[in-house]
Every structure is written in structure tokens, then in C-alpha cells.
Design a protein around this motif. Sequence first.
Motif, mmCIF file in Angstrom:
data_model
loop_
_atom_site.group_PDB
_atom_site.id
_atom_site.type_symbol
_atom_site.label_atom_id
_atom_site.label_comp_id
_atom_site.label_asym_id
_atom_site.label_seq_id
_atom_site.Cartn_x
_atom_site.Cartn_y
_atom_site.Cartn_z
ATOM 1 N N LYS A 54 0.590 -0.979 -0.284
ATOM 2 C CA LYS A 54 0.418 0.073 0.362
ATOM 3 C C LYS A 54 0.569 1.516 -0.452
ATOM 4 O O LYS A 54 1.050 1.943 -0.689
ATOM 5 N N ALA A 55 2.057 1.051 0.973
ATOM 6 C CA ALA A 55 3.176 2.362 1.362
ATOM 7 C C ALA A 55 3.523 2.763 0.148
ATOM 8 O O ALA A 55 3.900 3.995 -1.171
ATOM 9 N N ALA A 56 4.115 1.642 -1.094
ATOM 10 C CA ALA A 56 4.450 1.440 -2.703
ATOM 11 C C ALA A 56 3.448 2.201 -3.554
ATOM 12 O O ALA A 56 3.252 3.085 -4.420
ATOM 13 N N LEU A 57 2.011 1.836 -3.617
ATOM 14 C CA LEU A 57 1.023 2.562 -4.556
ATOM 15 C C LEU A 57 1.089 3.916 -4.143
ATOM 16 O O LEU A 57 0.552 4.413 -4.821
ATOM 17 N N PHE A 58 1.238 4.447 -3.413
ATOM 18 C CA PHE A 58 0.357 6.039 -2.513
ATOM 19 C C PHE A 58 1.762 6.455 -3.047
ATOM 20 O O PHE A 58 1.369 7.605 -3.846
ATOM 21 N N GLU A 59 2.726 5.876 -2.266
ATOM 22 C CA GLU A 59 4.005 6.681 -3.370
ATOM 23 C C GLU A 59 4.171 6.782 -4.761
ATOM 24 O O GLU A 59 4.238 8.106 -5.637
ATOM 25 N N ALA A 60 3.427 5.543 -5.417
ATOM 26 C CA ALA A 60 3.725 6.061 -7.071
ATOM 27 C C ALA A 60 1.881 6.913 -7.672
ATOM 28 O O ALA A 60 2.533 7.707 -8.260
ATOM 29 N N MET A 61 1.553 6.883 -6.626
ATOM 30 C CA MET A 61 0.059 8.038 -7.034
ATOM 31 C C MET A 61 0.464 9.229 -6.757
ATOM 32 O O MET A 61 0.883 9.988 -7.301
ATOM 33 N N MET A 62 1.422 9.882 -5.923
ATOM 34 C CA MET A 62 2.155 10.699 -5.748
ATOM 35 C C MET A 62 2.783 11.134 -6.406
ATOM 36 O O MET A 62 3.102 12.163 -6.886
ATOM 37 N N GLN A 63 3.291 10.373 -7.091
ATOM 38 C CA GLN A 63 4.666 11.160 -7.787
ATOM 39 C C GLN A 63 3.667 10.626 -9.448
ATOM 40 O O GLN A 63 4.420 12.323 -9.779
ATOM 41 N N SER A 64 2.766 10.256 -9.763
ATOM 42 C CA SER A 64 2.512 10.141 -10.488
ATOM 43 C C SER A 64 1.723 12.030 -10.881
ATOM 44 O O SER A 64 1.704 12.673 -12.164
ATOM 45 N N HIS A 65 1.408 12.219 -9.820
ATOM 46 C CA HIS A 65 0.682 13.214 -9.805
ATOM 47 C C HIS A 65 1.792 14.935 -10.275
ATOM 48 O O HIS A 65 1.732 16.075 -10.512
ATOM 49 N N ALA A 66 2.944 14.223 -9.496
ATOM 50 C CA ALA A 66 4.569 15.408 -9.756
ATOM 51 C C ALA A 66 4.446 15.338 -10.735
ATOM 52 O O ALA A 66 4.822 16.309 -11.543
ATOM 53 N N SER A 67 4.901 14.385 -11.753
ATOM 54 C CA SER A 67 5.055 13.891 -13.122
ATOM 55 C C SER A 67 3.967 14.413 -14.262
ATOM 56 O O SER A 67 4.046 14.382 -15.437
ATOM 57 N N SER A 68 2.700 14.911 -13.871
ATOM 58 C CA SER A 68 1.870 14.764 -14.492
ATOM 59 C C SER A 68 1.622 16.313 -15.052
ATOM 60 O O SER A 68 0.238 16.729 -15.484
ATOM 61 N N LEU A 69 2.403 17.196 -14.033
ATOM 62 C CA LEU A 69 1.878 18.894 -14.405
ATOM 63 C C LEU A 69 2.355 19.292 -15.926
ATOM 64 O O LEU A 69 3.280 19.139 -16.393
ATOM 65 N N PRO A 70 1.137 19.570 -16.386
ATOM 66 C CA PRO A 70 1.170 20.376 -18.231
ATOM 67 C C PRO A 70 1.202 22.288 -17.455
ATOM 68 O O PRO A 70 0.302 22.530 -18.581
ATOM 69 N N VAL A 71 2.188 22.076 -17.572
ATOM 70 C CA VAL A 71 2.594 23.795 -16.940
ATOM 71 C C VAL A 71 2.936 24.080 -18.274
ATOM 72 O O VAL A 71 4.461 23.338 -18.759
ATOM 73 N N PRO A 72 3.046 24.795 -19.386
ATOM 74 C CA PRO A 72 3.534 24.987 -20.201
ATOM 75 C C PRO A 72 4.927 26.100 -20.316
ATOM 76 O O PRO A 72 5.121 26.982 -18.999
ATOM 77 N N GLU A 73 6.433 26.117 -20.441
ATOM 78 C CA GLU A 73 7.426 26.181 -20.248
ATOM 79 C C GLU A 73 7.595 27.741 -20.582
ATOM 80 O O GLU A 73 6.216 27.993 -21.780
ATOM 81 N N LEU A 74 7.400 28.548 -19.302
ATOM 82 C CA LEU A 74 8.152 30.010 -20.010
ATOM 83 C C LEU A 74 8.969 29.994 -21.119
ATOM 84 O O LEU A 74 10.125 29.722 -20.851
ATOM 85 N N PRO A 75 8.849 31.254 -21.973
ATOM 86 C CA PRO A 75 9.996 30.965 -23.299
ATOM 87 C C PRO A 75 11.528 31.567 -22.203
ATOM 88 O O PRO A 75 12.181 32.576 -21.974
ATOM 89 N N ASP A 76 12.791 31.048 -23.184
ATOM 90 C CA ASP A 76 13.941 31.111 -22.838
ATOM 91 C C ASP A 76 14.453 32.787 -23.609
ATOM 92 O O ASP A 76 15.001 33.815 -22.590
ATOM 93 N N ILE A 77 13.412 33.338 -24.380
ATOM 94 C CA ILE A 77 13.524 34.968 -24.872
ATOM 95 C C ILE A 77 12.390 35.569 -25.081
ATOM 96 O O ILE A 77 11.400 34.877 -24.913
ATOM 97 N N PRO A 78 11.797 36.475 -23.429
ATOM 98 C CA PRO A 78 11.061 36.824 -23.111
ATOM 99 C C PRO A 78 10.388 37.846 -24.714
ATOM 100 O O PRO A 78 10.666 38.148 -25.187
#
Length: 219
Positions: A54-78
Motif C-alpha cells: 500500500k505504501a508503494a502504491l501511494f508513493e506511485a500515486m503521488m509521483q504520478s501527480h508530480a510528473s503530470s504537471l501540464p504547465v507550459p514552459e516560460l520562453p527562454d527569450i521573453p
Amino acid sequence: MPCLESAAMDTRERILQATARVYAQHGFRGATTRLIAIEAGVNEVSLFRTFGSKAALFEAMMQSHASSLPVPELPDIPGDAQSEITAWCAALLAHMRQWRSIIRKSFGELEERPEAAVVMCEGPNCAATALAAYVARLQAAGRADETADVATAVSMFISSMFGDAISRDVLPHAFPQPEEAAPAKYVNVFLRAVGAFGAGDVVPLRTADTADARRAAAQ
């Protein structure tokens, strides 16, 4: 065996999604493996075969949250700082609102399971780093105040978004602006805080003495 591998991945993802839903409703203690298995449409044997515990399952679920952040990158040249940061802010807010129930649960269990809250904060922490770097590029281009307290401005900006995402429904008076208008309003205040200007504007050059005087006054 591509078909078997695909089926295994589908089962894994189904279990992770079910874990998130059950955890959001019941918390860690209440989210039993039996409830999760029922929600996922699998038996508990499959659950433990896939994740081990169960602990490994919850760790995987939390990591899934962290890796699914769909934030676009801010441009290198503003380019247009206001529109670029507003779009970025809107995407970050949408993601945090999507995970609002899980973020709340992780904070409610902070003393018992501090690692969960740490994972939930990875996205906002990375966002803060990215935003500070973007402002540094604006400063290098002469489009933001070189003496601005960027660290504090970024901290207030990210904190406002985080609070909005997880508290707007229970603290409506703290967030009087309409939900859809919030990103633009937060960005307007933030850009003023760092003395940022439009794509065609340049911050007037200051002498070293003037910059030093402004820094001393800010301390």
C-alpha cells in the motif's frame, strides 16, 4: 508481448487513478486496498502484484501527480511578459484545482505522512524556480527592475495561486475576483512588483549609485 505490456500499463494506470479518487475521499487510513481494488475493477492480488504494498502504491500515486504537471514552459527569450505569464499561471492553477482534494488530504495528514505533502509541493516549488528565472531574463533584457525583490514577489505570487486553488470554495471572501479572471489579476500585481515592462519597453538605465541607494532603502 506488446499486448500484455499494454494491458499491464492499463491496469497500473487504472489502479493509480482509483487510488487518487479513494484517497481524496477517505485519506490514507481510510483508503484501504480493498476499496481501491473495487474502485479500479481489479482484485487485491493484482494490486499487490503491481505495486507490492500500500505504501508503494501511494508513493506511485503521488509521483504520478508530480510528473503530470501540464504547465507550459516560460520562453527562454521573453516576448509579451503579461500574456506569457498569464497563460502559464492559468495552466498551473487548473492543475492544482484538479488535484485540490488530494492536496488538502495530504496537508491534513502532514504530521503523520509529511512525505506526501512534500510531493504535492514539488510542482509549485518548480514553478517558483521557473518564474524567478524568467524574471531574471527580463532583467537581463532591461525589461524589469534590476533592484526588485524578486524572491519575495515570486513567493507571494505562487502562494496566492496555491491558496486560490485549494481554498477558493471555502474562503470565497479571500478571493473576490472571478475564478476565470484570477490569473490575469495575479500577473498584473506581480509584474508591478518586479517593475516589469512590455515587450517594446526598456527600463531606464540607472547609475550604480542609484541602484545601491534603492537596495539600501529596501533593506
